[in-house]
Scaffold this active site. Structure first.
Site, PDB file in Angstrom:
ATOM      1  CE1 TYR A 219      -3.662   2.441   0.525  1.00 17.47           C
ATOM      2  CE2 TYR A 219      -2.874   2.803   2.757  1.00 17.47           C
ATOM      3  CZ  TYR A 219      -3.729   3.126   1.715  1.00 17.47           C
ATOM      4  OH  TYR A 219      -4.643   4.138   1.881  1.00 17.47           O
TER       5      TYR A 219
ATOM      6  CE1 TYR B  43      -6.100  -3.373   7.795  1.00 22.33           C
ATOM      7  CE2 TYR B  43      -6.912  -1.118   7.706  1.00 22.33           C
ATOM      8  CZ  TYR B  43      -5.915  -2.019   8.019  1.00 22.33           C
ATOM      9  OH  TYR B  43      -4.742  -1.571   8.581  1.00 22.33           O
ATOM     10  CG  HIS B  44     -10.587   1.266   7.595  1.00 26.43           C
ATOM     11  ND1 HIS B  44     -10.561   1.235   6.226  1.00 26.43           N
ATOM     12  CD2 HIS B  44      -9.417   1.832   7.986  1.00 26.43           C
ATOM     13  CE1 HIS B  44      -9.428   1.765   5.799  1.00 26.43           C
ATOM     14  NE2 HIS B  44      -8.723   2.139   6.845  1.00 26.43           N
TER      15      HIS B  44
ATOM     16  CE  LYS C 138      -9.516  12.341  14.183  1.00 26.00           C
ATOM     17  NZ  LYS C 138      -8.106  12.180  14.601  1.00 26.00           N
TER      18      LYS C 138
ATOM     19  CG  ASP D 118      -6.546  11.546  11.452  1.00 25.70           C
ATOM     20  OD1 ASP D 118      -6.705  10.494  10.810  1.00 25.70           O
ATOM     21  OD2 ASP D 118      -6.291  11.583  12.666  1.00 25.70           O
TER      22      ASP D 118
ATOM     23  CG  HIS E  12      -7.189   6.672  11.109  1.00 28.84           C
ATOM     24  ND1 HIS E  12      -7.730   5.429  10.902  1.00 28.84           N
ATOM     25  CD2 HIS E  12      -6.341   6.881  10.082  1.00 28.84           C
ATOM     26  CE1 HIS E  12      -7.234   4.898   9.797  1.00 28.84           C
ATOM     27  NE2 HIS E  12      -6.389   5.772   9.281  1.00 28.84           N
TER      28      HIS E  12
END
Length: 658
Positions: free
Chosen positions: A16, A170-171, A531, A535, A537
């Site tokens: 990746y 995945y996340h 935040k 981003d 996450h």
């Protein structure tokens, strides 16, 4: 002598990758292909992922940090220069703006003479998991699903080798999902997409099996090796049962569960990071060792991703791990190793039963879209339990909460131990963008944007108008702005809204100190968790917010994607006592610096600011010099210790003010 004729073909071997500029990323891709990589996996930067140009206010500090900036067709040309698209298998991790990046890719293919029918690869294009975990959403659910539907219908006809959507569990695991939640939430997500496509009435008679056959999955594999392998076998069986019973798909080719993997990055540790090599190998085995549930493509994180951006050598190390597994071992010479194993069969059936029950619950709520708040809250709760288990030592993490004694690592010392994106990259991209705008045909751009707006407004497929816009020179931000104006924007639920838990446990001493400091302040400690930037996450910010609330603080957390100005304004209006900033994209210095400058300008320099993220020691020194009161990185896994620090910092400030 081994008979290579009997060996299965290895999975697609990828890394990746993408950073800085299209030119530098192209050089990286060509170098990795020369080293034996068999497919590309493109990482785009956050402005590109969220439909902004490099000169947008929210793009500040984010350009080229977690991927490559692609602002227009010129960038996409450079990114794939010298790479024959008709012979390549390209995965693009793009979701809200998948239709646009796919349009740019097709435009380059058209220019270079690569037939659309030969283009092979994947657009991730999973918007529901963005609302639940990764956070690079833009539009509300309904129009977002429509965009996904448009890409599915377009590629099924025009690009038969392309997977228009990777249902991405995945996340979900990165956000704390249990194996059951990963199974249930991602399959419910797939149902929402397929139901949308079916309900559109745009699939030709008898063609729905072909649509189902082009849906792939992108999964995660963690450290519980046996459970993860059983999860993949459960995925295979559940998917085949689902598409046959719900959609009547019977062709074995169309029912096949096809998936790619990046193994778990959540479990990579900053402490003793060399141990991550073993973790990555074990996780890779979980998705390759069972032939019936073997991945079709695999990309592995680098051992040092908890420290910062990996270098080309670090990526090569992960590439070599795959190649050794595929070519040196006898893994690909045998049938499935687990057929008939009673322990495996029992675990698979348990996972299937529990996931089916969870899917039924989601269905009763009205499906995955309606259940987004429920699923988000469950992920936050699961992640809370995971972190508490690590804090208590119940879940052992070597080098973190057990066997912490260590020799200094020669791998992490010295200049250049991690890759740092040159800060000048952003200015270069902005200048390049301005030059692109100045050189194009303004009337052609205006016409293309009008056609795109009309297609979006009238419910027509946006893919061909997007390809035409790409060829006319439209930029990523312009494409995104047109669709924002038509569809509107969206803010996903944070999942942290429940009341503070009643049980105190080891929180009792911190709660007592919160009460003491709150009395001295004359009101309860108020903590703003912010935040800044793009981003998405949010796991760390969510867990800090949850723990602070459970410790008795009043918490202000409004989710992701805020400008520094918005955060400072919230601090002013809410009358907070402390500001916590979470940034994992590597943009901490420009974004934190701007927050500090704006707070001083508003007379808020007496309010302490703390910062969390993947922050190298040299950057920590810069932040502290700018006035930051405390810096936390992944090594600071004891949330109660962080809470005690925050209360102490606020208390010290109250004493000085008195």
């Amino acid at each position: 002598m081994r008979n290579n004729d009997k060996r299965d073909k290895p999975w697609l071997i990828r890394t990746y990758a993408g950073h800085s500029t299209a030119e530098k990323s192209n050089a990286l891709y060509r170098a990795n292909l020369a080293k034996g990589q068999t497919g590309l996996s493109v990482a785009f930067d956050l402005p590109t992922q969220t439909g902004y140009d490099a000169d947008h206010v929210l793009a500040r500090g984010e350009v080229g940090k977690v991927g490559v900036p692609v602002s227009h067709l010129g960038d996409m040309r450079t990114l794939f220069d010298g790479i024959p698209l008709a012979e390549m298998n390209t995965s693009m991790t793009i979701n809200a703006c998948a239709a646009w990046l796919l349009a740019l890719y097709v435009a380059v293919a058209d220019e270079t003479g690569a037939p659309r029918t030969k283009l092979a690869g994947t657009t991730q294009n999973d918007i529901l998991k963005e609302y639940l975990s990764r956070g690079t959403y833009v539009f509300p659910p309904e129009p977002s699903l429509r965009l996904t539907k448009d890409t599915i219908l377009f590629t099924t006809v025009e690009m038969p080798k392309w997977n228009p959507m990777n249902v991405c569990s995945y996340h979900l695991q990165e956000a704390g999902a249990t194996p059951v939640q990963e199974l249930a939430f991602s399959l419910a997500n797939a149902v929402a997409i397929l139901d949308t496509v079916k309900a559109s009435g745009e699939v030709p008679e008898g063609g729905f099996g072909e649509v189902v056959g082009h849906i792939s999955f992108f999964v995660n594999a963690g450290m519980r090796f046996v459970t993860e392998m059983c999860k993949m076998r459960a995925f295979v069986e559940l998917w085949e049962e689902l598409v046959e019973t719900r959609y009547g798909v019977t062709d074995p080719k169309h029912k096949l569960f096809r998936y790619g993997v990046q193994v778990n990055s959540l479990g990579l540790t900053e402490q003793q990071p060399e141990n991550n090599v073993y973790r990555i190998l074990i996780e890779a085995l979980a998705v390759t060792i069972s032939k019936k549930a073997r991945c079709r493509a695999l990309q592995l994180p680098a051992w040092n991703e908890a420290l910062g951006l990996p270098r080309a050598w670090d990526q090569q190390w992960s590439l070599r791990l795959q190649q050794i597994l595929a070519y040196e071992t006898d893994l690909l010479e045998f049938g499935d190793l687990f057929d008939g194993n009673p322990a495996v069969a029992a675990k698979v059936e348990t996972l299937k039963a529990e996931a089916t029950a969870e899917m039924k619950l989601i269905e009763e709520m009205g499906g995955a879209i309606a259940a987004v708040p429920y699923m988000k809250s469950k992920l936050v709760e699961s992640n809370t339990r995971r972190l508490e288990a690590i804090e208590s030592g119940e879940q052992v993490v070597i080098g973190v909460n057990r066997f912490t004694e260590t020799e200094p690592s020669p791998l992490t010392t010295g200049e250049g131990s991690i890759m740092v994106v040159d800060p000048a990259v952003e200015a270069q991209q902005v200048e390049s963008l301005k030059a692109w705008r100045a050189a194009r045909d303004a009337k052609a751009v205006e016409k293309a944007l009008a056609a795109l707006r009309a297609a979006a407004s009238e419910g027509r497929n946006v893919m061909e108008p997007s390809i035409a816009a790409a060829k006319a020179g439209v930029t990523t931000g312009e494409w995104g702005q047109v669709l924002r104006e038509v569809f509107g924007e969206y803010r996903a639920p944070t999942g942290v809204g429940r009341a503070a838990r009643a049980e105190t446990g080891d929180l009792a001493p911190i709660r007592a100190e919160v009460e003491n400091v709150s009395r001295s302040l004359g009101r309860r400690i108020k903590f703003l968790v912010g935040k800044p930037g793009l981003d998405g996450h949010s796991n760390g910010a969510e867990q800090i917010a949850v723990r602070a609330r459970d410790c008795g603080m009043e918490v202000v957390y409004e989710g992701i994607r805020l400008t520094p100005a918005e955060i400072v304004n919230a601090a002013l209006e809410e009358g907070v006592h402390v500001v916590g900033l979470s940034i994992l994209s590597g943009s901490h210095i420009p974004l934190v610096t701007e927050v500090m400058e704006r707070m001083r300008a508003e007379g808020l320099d007496d309010i302490p600011v703390i910062v969390g993220g993947i922050i190298p020691p040299e950057d920590e020194a810069v932040l502290r010099q700018a006035g930051v009161a405390a810096v936390y990185t992944p090594k600071d896994f004891q949330l109660n210790t962080i809470m005690a620090d925050i209360v102490r910092i606020v208390g010290d400030g109250a004493k000085q003010a008195a």
